[in-house]
Design a protein around this motif. Structure first.
Motif, short mmCIF file in Angstrom:
data_model
loop_
_atom_site.label_atom_id
_atom_site.label_comp_id
_atom_site.label_asym_id
_atom_site.label_seq_id
_atom_site.Cartn_x
_atom_site.Cartn_y
_atom_site.Cartn_z
N ASN A 224 0.85 -1.18 0.00
CA ASN A 224 0.00 0.00 0.00
C ASN A 224 0.89 1.23 0.00
O ASN A 224 1.92 1.26 0.69
CB ASN A 224 -0.88 0.04 1.26
CG ASN A 224 -1.89 -1.09 1.29
OD1 ASN A 224 -2.27 -1.63 0.26
ND2 ASN A 224 -2.33 -1.43 2.49
N VAL A 225 0.48 2.24 -0.75
CA VAL A 225 1.23 3.50 -0.78
C VAL A 225 0.26 4.63 -0.45
O VAL A 225 -0.68 4.90 -1.20
CB VAL A 225 1.90 3.73 -2.15
CG1 VAL A 225 2.56 5.10 -2.19
CG2 VAL A 225 2.93 2.64 -2.42
N ALA A 226 0.50 5.28 0.69
CA ALA A 226 -0.34 6.39 1.14
C ALA A 226 0.51 7.26 2.05
O ALA A 226 1.61 6.89 2.46
CB ALA A 226 -1.56 5.85 1.90
N GLY A 227 -0.01 8.43 2.36
CA GLY A 227 0.69 9.31 3.28
C GLY A 227 0.61 8.77 4.70
O GLY A 227 -0.12 7.81 4.99
N PRO A 228 1.34 9.39 5.62
CA PRO A 228 1.31 8.94 7.02
C PRO A 228 -0.07 9.16 7.62
O PRO A 228 -0.78 10.11 7.27
CB PRO A 228 2.35 9.84 7.70
CG PRO A 228 3.15 10.45 6.60
CD PRO A 228 2.25 10.53 5.42
N THR A 229 -0.45 8.28 8.52
CA THR A 229 -1.69 8.50 9.27
C THR A 229 -1.43 9.53 10.36
O THR A 229 -0.33 9.64 10.90
CB THR A 229 -2.18 7.20 9.91
OG1 THR A 229 -1.13 6.65 10.72
CG2 THR A 229 -2.57 6.18 8.84
N ASN A 230 -2.44 10.34 10.64
CA ASN A 230 -2.41 11.30 11.76
C ASN A 230 -1.35 12.39 11.61
O ASN A 230 -0.89 12.95 12.60
CB ASN A 230 -2.20 10.56 13.10
CG ASN A 230 -3.29 9.57 13.38
OD1 ASN A 230 -4.46 9.86 13.14
ND2 ASN A 230 -2.92 8.38 13.85
N ARG A 231 -0.96 12.70 10.36
CA ARG A 231 -0.06 13.83 10.16
C ARG A 231 -0.79 15.06 9.64
O ARG A 231 -0.63 16.17 10.16
CB ARG A 231 1.08 13.46 9.19
CG ARG A 231 2.13 14.56 9.06
CD ARG A 231 3.16 14.28 7.97
NE ARG A 231 2.59 14.38 6.63
CZ ARG A 231 3.30 14.24 5.51
NH1 ARG A 231 4.61 13.94 5.59
NH2 ARG A 231 2.73 14.36 4.33
N ASP A 232 -1.58 14.88 8.59
CA ASP A 232 -2.23 16.01 7.92
C ASP A 232 -3.73 15.96 8.14
O ASP A 232 -4.34 14.89 8.29
CB ASP A 232 -1.94 15.96 6.42
CG ASP A 232 -0.45 16.02 6.11
OD1 ASP A 232 0.23 16.91 6.66
OD2 ASP A 232 0.03 15.18 5.33
N THR A 233 -4.36 17.14 8.12
CA THR A 233 -5.80 17.25 8.26
C THR A 233 -6.39 17.97 7.05
O THR A 233 -5.65 18.57 6.25
CB THR A 233 -6.18 18.04 9.52
OG1 THR A 233 -5.74 19.41 9.36
CG2 THR A 233 -5.53 17.44 10.77
N PHE A 234 -7.71 17.92 6.95
CA PHE A 234 -8.36 18.64 5.85
C PHE A 234 -8.11 20.14 5.98
O PHE A 234 -7.93 20.84 4.98
CB PHE A 234 -9.87 18.35 5.82
CG PHE A 234 -10.41 18.21 4.43
CD1 PHE A 234 -10.80 16.97 3.93
CD2 PHE A 234 -10.51 19.31 3.58
CE1 PHE A 234 -11.29 16.83 2.64
CE2 PHE A 234 -10.99 19.19 2.30
CZ PHE A 234 -11.39 17.94 1.81
N ALA A 235 -8.06 20.63 7.21
CA ALA A 235 -7.75 22.05 7.40
C ALA A 235 -6.34 22.36 6.90
O ALA A 235 -6.10 23.42 6.30
CB ALA A 235 -7.89 22.42 8.87
N ASP A 236 -5.39 21.45 7.13
CA ASP A 236 -4.03 21.65 6.61
C ASP A 236 -4.05 21.77 5.10
O ASP A 236 -3.34 22.61 4.52
CB ASP A 236 -3.14 20.48 7.02
CG ASP A 236 -2.88 20.41 8.51
OD1 ASP A 236 -2.92 21.46 9.17
OD2 ASP A 236 -2.63 19.29 9.00
N LEU A 237 -4.84 20.94 4.45
CA LEU A 237 -4.93 20.97 2.99
C LEU A 237 -5.45 22.31 2.50
O LEU A 237 -4.85 22.95 1.62
CB LEU A 237 -5.84 19.84 2.50
CG LEU A 237 -6.18 19.85 1.01
CD1 LEU A 237 -4.95 19.53 0.18
CD2 LEU A 237 -7.31 18.88 0.70
N LEU A 238 -6.56 22.77 3.07
CA LEU A 238 -7.15 24.02 2.61
C LEU A 238 -6.28 25.22 2.97
O LEU A 238 -6.16 26.17 2.19
CB LEU A 238 -8.55 24.17 3.17
CG LEU A 238 -9.57 23.11 2.73
CD1 LEU A 238 -10.97 23.50 3.16
CD2 LEU A 238 -9.52 22.89 1.22
N ASP A 239 -5.66 25.19 4.14
CA ASP A 239 -4.74 26.28 4.51
C ASP A 239 -3.56 26.33 3.56
O ASP A 239 -3.08 27.43 3.19
CB ASP A 239 -4.25 26.09 5.94
CG ASP A 239 -5.33 26.38 6.97
OD1 ASP A 239 -6.33 27.04 6.62
OD2 ASP A 239 -5.17 25.94 8.13
#
Length: 339
Positions: A224-239
């Motif tokens: 599986n290839v994905a980003g780390p769990t519990n690092r980024d949030t949806f707010a981080d994305l929009l910010d």
């Protein structure tokens, strides 16, 4: 390293080719020349994987240290192709998807999770229609493609990559580009769900490097290839979108149930928003243990925005389904349900 890349002009395929050329590897792409521009520096073989005479030219151009299949969708086709290439390639790397799991997107996933049932010789009509919160025909057929390659190359010569959500420059589906364009336009922006909802997209360039590193290390298997769990949030994305575009956007967060009552389609009208618990619970620890790296989400967002300044308009059929209309957004912002 002599690579044969099936596809190699769009998004992840393009990133793989560019990264391989950057390592000084010899790269040949095999495609119809209809979906994207060739990367400068590759040797190009024009052909259709469904035409035996075209495929024969790809076989004759070998031998290959590895084949990387970026465009495997129909098991029956992949079975015929991989059987032909098994005599001239040491290894076969298949780009699959987390959609092959029975539990996607409803439950957390690891490589040990059950995979959908699909025979290696299935055609494009195999399986029941898609369901909103369960298996899709796309995922089922991808599972059959995995079995097709394994039948031809065996486990010791097969690398299967199962990405989750991949973002970055050259994205043709248009999920991150839509958010960037909307945030750049400014004003009040409907933001979905809880700001602290964790997400785990992975950068296309990091995914490409992982594919090549794994081949270079002769490490076969399924990852599986994905980003780390519990690092980024949806707010981080929009910010990050707001910073990259120097926007004055104001995010108005609406709970999931409000958006659902307003008829907002998950994953499409508000890209990357989905309420199913397994969407952002993909265990990629096995890949991280052998070298997967995940750059900061803000770098992915900034690089995508920079690419968009000179990129052509997205014309992929899937991109046409992406995004909330301004009228629908205005109706939601004026909704009494939220206030």
């Amino acid at each position: 390293m002599r690579l044969l890349v099936l596809g190699g002009t769009l998004f992840l395929g393009r990133a793989v080719v560019e990264a391989a050329l950057g390592r000084g590897w010899s790269v040949t792409t095999f495609n119809r020349g209809q979906s994207g521009e060739d990367v400068p520096g590759v040797r190009v073989l024009r052909g259709n994987r469904l035409e035996p005479s075209d495929l024969h030219r790809a076989v004759e151009a070998g031998p290959w240290d590895a084949v990387i299949d970026m465009a495997a969708y129909v098991p029956k086709q992949v079975l015929a192709l991989s059987r032909s290439l098994a005599t001239v390639s040491r290894r076969y790397a298949l780009i699959s998807t987390v959609s092959v799991y029975e539990g996607w997107p409803a439950e957390p996933l690891s490589e040990a999770s059950p995979v959908l049932d699909c025979p290696p010789d299935a055609d494009e009509d195999f399986g029941p229609p898609d369901v909103e919160d369960g298996p899709t025909r796309y995922g089922r057929l991808k599972a059959g493609c995995e079995r097709a390659v394994l039948a031809s190359f065996g486990r010791d010569r097969t690398l299967i990559i199962r990405p989750g959500v991949v973002l970055g420059p050259h994205e043709y589906v248009g999920r991150l580009p839509w958010w960037l364009r909307r945030v750049a336009a400014g004003g009040r922006v409907v933001a979905p769900g809880a700001p602290d909802r964790t997400i785990q997209p992975v950068d296309v360039r990091d995914t490409a490097e992982f594919v090549l590193n794994t081949l270079a290390d002769d490490r076969m298997g399924m990852f599986n290839v994905a980003g780390p769990t519990n690092r980024d949030t949806f707010a981080d994305l929009l910010d990050a979108c707001k910073r990259a575009t120097a926007s004055d956007a104001e995010f108005v967060w609406f709970p999931d149930d409000v958006l659902l009552r307003r008829g907002v389609r998950q994953w499409s009208e508000l890209p990357l928003w989905r309420t199913h618990p397994g969407v952002w619970c993909v265990d990629a620890s096995a890949a991280f243990a052998v070298g997967l790296r995940s750059r900061p989400l803000a770098e992915t967002v900034a690089a995508t925005w920079a690419w968009m300044q000179t990129a052509p308009t997205l014309l992929n059929e899937r991109s046409a389904e992406i995004g909330l209309t301004r009228q629908h957004e205005a109706e939601i912002l004026a909704s009494v349900d939220y206030h």
